[in-house]
Design a protein around this motif. Structure first.
Motif, PDB file in Angstrom:
ATOM      1  N   LYS B  46      -1.493  -3.530   5.768  1.00  0.00           N
ATOM      2  CA  LYS B  46      -0.857  -4.471   6.687  1.00  0.00           C
ATOM      3  C   LYS B  46      -0.192  -5.636   5.960  1.00  0.00           C
ATOM      4  O   LYS B  46       0.659  -6.314   6.509  1.00  0.00           O
ATOM      5  CB  LYS B  46      -1.870  -5.004   7.713  1.00  0.00           C
ATOM      6  CG  LYS B  46      -2.962  -5.919   7.148  1.00  0.00           C
ATOM      7  CD  LYS B  46      -3.848  -6.408   8.293  1.00  0.00           C
ATOM      8  CE  LYS B  46      -5.125  -7.077   7.831  1.00  0.00           C
ATOM      9  NZ  LYS B  46      -5.040  -8.199   6.901  1.00  0.00           N
ATOM     10  N   ASP B  47      -0.589  -5.874   4.696  1.00  0.00           N
ATOM     11  CA  ASP B  47      -0.037  -7.015   3.961  1.00  0.00           C
ATOM     12  C   ASP B  47       1.005  -6.597   2.925  1.00  0.00           C
ATOM     13  O   ASP B  47       1.432  -7.415   2.119  1.00  0.00           O
ATOM     14  CB  ASP B  47      -1.177  -7.766   3.244  1.00  0.00           C
ATOM     15  CG  ASP B  47      -2.178  -8.341   4.222  1.00  0.00           C
ATOM     16  OD1 ASP B  47      -1.743  -8.773   5.325  1.00  0.00           O
ATOM     17  OD2 ASP B  47      -3.387  -8.340   3.926  1.00  0.00           O
ATOM     18  N   VAL B  48       1.402  -5.328   2.945  1.00  0.00           N
ATOM     19  CA  VAL B  48       2.290  -4.839   1.887  1.00  0.00           C
ATOM     20  C   VAL B  48       3.753  -4.888   2.338  1.00  0.00           C
ATOM     21  O   VAL B  48       4.109  -4.285   3.339  1.00  0.00           O
ATOM     22  CB  VAL B  48       1.920  -3.383   1.516  1.00  0.00           C
ATOM     23  CG1 VAL B  48       2.915  -2.836   0.489  1.00  0.00           C
ATOM     24  CG2 VAL B  48       0.508  -3.325   0.980  1.00  0.00           C
ATOM     25  N   PRO B  49       4.601  -5.608   1.604  1.00  0.00           N
ATOM     26  CA  PRO B  49       6.027  -5.517   1.909  1.00  0.00           C
ATOM     27  C   PRO B  49       6.566  -4.179   1.404  1.00  0.00           C
ATOM     28  O   PRO B  49       6.274  -3.781   0.271  1.00  0.00           O
ATOM     29  CB  PRO B  49       6.636  -6.687   1.123  1.00  0.00           C
ATOM     30  CG  PRO B  49       5.616  -7.099   0.128  1.00  0.00           C
ATOM     31  CD  PRO B  49       4.298  -6.514   0.494  1.00  0.00           C
ATOM     32  N   MET B  50       7.304  -3.496   2.265  1.00  0.00           N
ATOM     33  CA  MET B  50       7.793  -2.161   1.905  1.00  0.00           C
ATOM     34  C   MET B  50       9.308  -2.113   2.112  1.00  0.00           C
ATOM     35  O   MET B  50       9.911  -3.013   2.703  1.00  0.00           O
ATOM     36  CB  MET B  50       7.113  -1.102   2.779  1.00  0.00           C
ATOM     37  CG  MET B  50       5.601  -0.992   2.528  1.00  0.00           C
ATOM     38  SD  MET B  50       4.777   0.190   3.622  1.00  0.00           S
ATOM     39  CE  MET B  50       4.620  -0.779   5.103  1.00  0.00           C
ATOM     40  N   THR B  76       7.548  -3.957   7.197  1.00  0.00           N
ATOM     41  CA  THR B  76       6.095  -3.956   6.994  1.00  0.00           C
ATOM     42  C   THR B  76       5.539  -2.995   8.040  1.00  0.00           C
ATOM     43  O   THR B  76       6.314  -2.482   8.864  1.00  0.00           O
ATOM     44  CB  THR B  76       5.493  -5.352   7.248  1.00  0.00           C
ATOM     45  OG1 THR B  76       5.682  -5.665   8.630  1.00  0.00           O
ATOM     46  CG2 THR B  76       6.153  -6.407   6.387  1.00  0.00           C
ATOM     47  N   ASP B  78       4.182  -3.734  10.593  1.00  0.00           N
ATOM     48  CA  ASP B  78       4.367  -4.351  11.907  1.00  0.00           C
ATOM     49  C   ASP B  78       5.801  -4.305  12.401  1.00  0.00           C
ATOM     50  O   ASP B  78       6.055  -4.170  13.584  1.00  0.00           O
ATOM     51  CB  ASP B  78       3.929  -5.815  11.872  1.00  0.00           C
ATOM     52  CG  ASP B  78       2.424  -5.940  11.907  1.00  0.00           C
ATOM     53  OD1 ASP B  78       1.787  -5.044  12.512  1.00  0.00           O
ATOM     54  OD2 ASP B  78       1.901  -6.897  11.332  1.00  0.00           O
ATOM     55  N   ARG B 131       8.807  -4.810  -3.443  1.00  0.00           N
ATOM     56  CA  ARG B 131       8.436  -4.033  -2.255  1.00  0.00           C
ATOM     57  C   ARG B 131       8.050  -2.618  -2.672  1.00  0.00           C
ATOM     58  O   ARG B 131       8.519  -2.134  -3.707  1.00  0.00           O
ATOM     59  CB  ARG B 131       9.614  -3.959  -1.274  1.00  0.00           C
ATOM     60  CG  ARG B 131      10.003  -5.332  -0.759  1.00  0.00           C
ATOM     61  CD  ARG B 131      11.156  -5.269   0.237  1.00  0.00           C
ATOM     62  NE  ARG B 131      11.217  -6.542   0.944  1.00  0.00           N
ATOM     63  CZ  ARG B 131      10.602  -6.775   2.100  1.00  0.00           C
ATOM     64  NH1 ARG B 131       9.930  -5.812   2.690  1.00  0.00           N
ATOM     65  NH2 ARG B 131      10.672  -7.955   2.659  1.00  0.00           N
TER      66      ARG B 131
END
Lengths: 623, 240
Positions: B46-50, B76, B78, B131
């Motif tokens: 949930k905290d990983v920038p992709m 992300t 979300d 990312r």
């Protein structure tokens, strides 16, 4: 915007309100979209939570709830939610939950504000669906002169009136001197003068001159008493209906007991070239069925013209019913000329849409006869049977096809004395059977259109009194009324049926106006109203506490909208040279119409649920 | 088809490897990319920038075929940010095959105007850095970029990535049908992008545009995470 994101824009511009926005605006909005995904059953917006996005459903379905937890709406592909909270402190007012796996395009608040620069967008979001429907209807009516102009606009002189004590010649002199074609006569024997009669040019011709009455004859000998009037607050449109309805060409306009003036048919025609009135007055000038048949070819054109003049459904329905009524009345007059005077008094009764003043162009004839109780079948029925046949055949010639259910005065069962009719109604109401009521439903919209209308008045009174106090009857009627549901699926998509030509359509009458008039009839019967027209019934219902107040408004708006879409659909067919019908393909509707139709059907849906609950329709068993 | 085997060779963790490459790299652009590094393997998804990444290519073999377009969309678990979506057309080093034109709709005249990958490489890497790239089918983007850069700068490239197709394959281990299932006319479960998406109720997007495919991949990963994984899942358990 990346040109490649055009796919997202293309999806949005198929749906209101984005379909009305300029391309540059849409490009800017699409470029700023954020996309989120919600699994079925998860909350999207929770009450009181902060929300900075307008939500657009790209796929899936979402339920919106009221603060109380009650289901408020279902939103599906191409629809938006969250706008109310955005406009109110960006706090969620209506919680939302995904009921399917749902992909949401979120438009950030800054872009939402940017969208509000567009009037179309603002109109759409500022007013949530029910009220949205209302503004859709009223926007259309604003342009309508007949609806907004009062009768007083047609009065441009002091009233020309005389006491009822004047002599024939004096009356004629006054009329000539002032150039009026009708003269109200005042009874001045009391404290203040009261309108007691009227004479017209025609009366002078037919009643005085043809009988060579002496010029000293009291005018009261030839005047018409029982004067049809209108009030000074009436809209021109209402006055027009009164004239159509009563077949009079002059209406005194009253301010309480004071005569403000007289308006004539020709005044209204001058005001608005309202051809339905020409048509009606022409009907009375025909001397045989052939002439009537020829005239009936103008009916569809009149219909189309009214639609193009932006008349509302009430005006069109009343005008078309008025035309149908006039054809029937003229045929009865011609029948009586041919067969001689009736052996006993009778009343010719319209049923169904004509009685409700909601007739359109595609219609069959539904009628019956109420005879005086002195009727003796062996002696009198041959006459009435022949008269009924003459009228029914004549109506068929004029495009009002025979009723497939044989609800016509030609059917012996529906040509009966008043006392038998009361027995019929008593039986329907006191011993309700679902099947039987389905067939006799149509008799609960009835109106006398010729002859002794006091018979039908009495029947209306009888029904109104008897039905309101009979919960089992109401429950059974309610159950029948629930048989036809609006064409809206669980996820707010249109539910289609296949027509004969394999087109996917839905029927705006069977699934729209008919279920609505059914359920409104039941409320009207429950509150003891004698009104027959759906809008008038709604007024009567609104005066009681039978259903919540905004419920009445919502029903009226929904009915008007569905009716007018149906009417326009038929007008388009006529203009294109096709046979008008009630089957609409969603792709023939504008996105605006589609969106509002869904709102309207939603109202019907809710109203049916309420009906079931209110009259305990789920619980009735066939006796 | 050459499957890259960086994962098995790998001795160090991804953040350590990237740090090492940042030191050894001679290309400014690549150095910047590696210096941005990547999240620790213990970071919750949930905290990983992709960044979803998709290439259109002239074929499937990185040693014989070329990249014609690159699309990427940052996101992300979300939300996807369309404002960060980027698209580049690049001139393939090798001639455009007629057959590949029919797949991705990019024509010779489009390509004639396009720059060489080398000219836009810095821009591309700047959009990827920091990312975790997400692709659908890992045998394309990373190997193609590796070969293309090797050819232009003498240095390859590597980075951790997530593969939505590998995740689907993991979720549906028994995709091949037995004799009876074939006889009964059953369809095998497809893990292709469009078919995978439809299992999650995601809409149909027209395929073969790099940005739209990248977007489709990002949405698919969001859906996979919602349905099958906790938001606390370690990125180290997912990247390849």
């Amino acid at each position: 915007m990346q040109a490649e994101l055009i796919e997202i824009r293309n999806h949005m511009v198929q749906h209101a309100p984005f379909d009305e926005l300029p391309t540059e605006m849409m490009d800017k909005v699409v470029a700023g979209i954020e996309i989120t995904y919600f699994q079925a059953g998860t909350d999207i917006l929770e009450l009181g939570q902060n929300n900075n996005y307008l939500h657009y459903v790209r796929s899936g379905a979402v339920e919106i709830f009221r603060r109380s937890g009650e289901l408020y709406n279902r939103v599906t592909e191409g629809e938006i939610f969250g706008q109310i909270g955005l406009m109110m402190n960006r706090t969620v007012r209506f919680p939302a939950r995904a009921i399917e796996d749902t992909l949401v395009y979120q438009i950030p608040f800054e872009l939402f504000q940017y969208l509000l620069q567009s009037e179309e967008f603002t109109d759409f979001v500022e007013i949530e669906d029910r009220s949205r429907l209302r503004s859709a209807n009223s926007r259309r009516e604003k342009s309508n002169q007949l609806m907004t102009a009062k009768v007083t606009r047609l009065i441009n002189r002091a009233p020309v009136i005389v006491p009822n004590t004047v002599r024939l010649q004096e009356a004629a002199r006054v009329m000539t001197e002032h150039g009026v074609s009708a003269l109200p006569l005042m009874d001045e024997s009391g404290d203040k003068p009261r309108l007691c009669g009227i004479v017209t040019d025609r009366d002078l011709r037919t009643r005085a001159l043809t009988h060579a009455l002496p010029s000293e004859t009291p005018i009261s000998d030839i005047m018409s008493t029982d004067v049809t009037t209108t009030h000074s607050n009436a809209f021109i449109f209402e006055a027009m209906l009164t004239m159509l309805h009563n077949n009079v060409h002059h209406l005194p306009v009253m301010d309480g007991d004071t005569v403000r003036g007289v308006i004539a048919l020709s005044d209204i025609i001058k005001h608005e070239s309202q051809s339905s009135l020409y048509l009606v007055s022409n009907i009375y000038h025909q001397h045989d069925v052939k002439g009537l048949k020829k005239l009936s070819k103008d009916v569809p054109d009149t219909f189309v013209r009214m639609v193009n003049e932006d008349a509302n459904s009430h005006m069109i329905g009343s005008a078309m019913a008025g035309i149908g009524r006039s054809f029937s009345q003229r045929l009865l007059e011609l029948g009586e000329e041919k067969l001689g005077p009736p052996p006993v008094p009778y009343c010719f009764m319209a049923l169904g849409s004509m009685a409700r003043d909601e007739q359109l162009v595609v219609t069959d004839q539904d009628n019956a006869m109420v005879l005086d109780d002195s009727f003796i079948p062996e002696e009198h029925d041959a006459y009435f049977k022949a008269l009924a046949k003459f009228v029914s055949d004549g109506l068929a010639e004029c495009g009002y096809t025979y009723c497939t259910g044989d609800i016509m005065a030609t059917n012996d069962k529906w040509r009966q004395p008043l006392k038998v009719w009361k027995e019929y109604f008593a039986d329907w109401i006191d011993n309700p059977k679902a099947e039987a009521l389905l067939n006799s439903n149509i008799f609960f919209d009835l109106e006398g259109i010729y002859g002794e209308t006091r018979f039908t008045d009495e029947l209306q009174e009888f029904v109104a009194k008897r039905a309101s106090g009979n919960p089992r009857f109401l429950a059974m009627m309610a159950r029948n009324a629930l048989g036809r549901t609006p064409p809206l699926g669980f996820f707010r998509q249109f539910v289609m049926e296949e027509d004969g030509k394999h087109n996917k359509t839905f029927n705006l009458k069977r699934r729209g106006t008919a279920p609505m008039s059914d359920l409104i009839r039941i409320h009207a019967l429950a509150c003891g109203s004698r009104a027959q027209n759906t809008f008038n019934r709604l007024k009567a219902i609104g005066a009681t506490e039978l259903i919540p107040e905004d419920g009445v408004d919502n029903l009226r708006d929904a009915f008007e909208f569905i009716a007018i879409v149906r009417i326009r659909h038929q007008a388009l067919a006529i203009e294109a040279g096709r046979k008008p019908d009630n089957n609409v393909r969603p792709e023939d509707l504008s996105p605006f119409e589609r969106s509002h139709l869904k709102d309207a059907f939603q109202v019907v849906n809710q109203a049916q649920k309420f009906l079931r609950f209110r009259y305990n329709a789920g619980a009735v068993r066939n006796a | 088809m050459p499957e890259d085997n960086q994962q098995t060779e790998q001795q160090l963790s991804w953040p350590e490897r990237l740090a090492e490459l940042a030191n050894s790299s001679n290309d400014e652009r690549l150095k910047r990319f590696y210096e941005a590094g990547c999240v620790d393997a213990d970071t919750a998804i949930k905290d990983v920038p992709m960044v979803a990444l998709d290439f259109e290519t002239t074929g499937l073999d990185p040693n014989q075929h070329s990249i014609v377009s690159i699309g990427l969309v940052p996101f992300t678990v979300d939300r996807v940010m369309l404002s960060g979506a980027r698209h580049w057309l690049v001139k393939p080093a090798l001639p455009l095959h007629q057959t590949s034109i029919t797949v991705h709709g990019i024509t010779h005249s489009d390509i004639d105007q396009a720059p060489d990958l080398n000219e836009v490489l810095g821009d591309i890497l700047d959009n990827l850095k920091g990312r975790i790239p997400v692709v659908h089918f890992r045998a394309i983007e990373r190997p193609f970029l590796n070969v293309a850069m090797n050819w232009r700068t003498g240095e390859g490239i590597t980075f951790p990535l997530l593969d939505t197709m590998a995740i689907e394959a993991h979720l549906h281990p028994d995709r091949s049908l037995n004799f009876w299932q074939k006889l009964l006319g059953k369809q095998p479960i497809s893990i292709r992008l469009a078919d995978s998406r439809s299992r999650y109720g995601l809409p149909h997007y027209p395929p073969h545009n790099a940005v739209v495919d990248a977007l489709a991949t990002a949405e698919l990963l969001m859906a996979q995470m919602r349905h099958h994984f906790s938001p606390e899942t370690r990125i180290g358990d997912l990247w390849l």
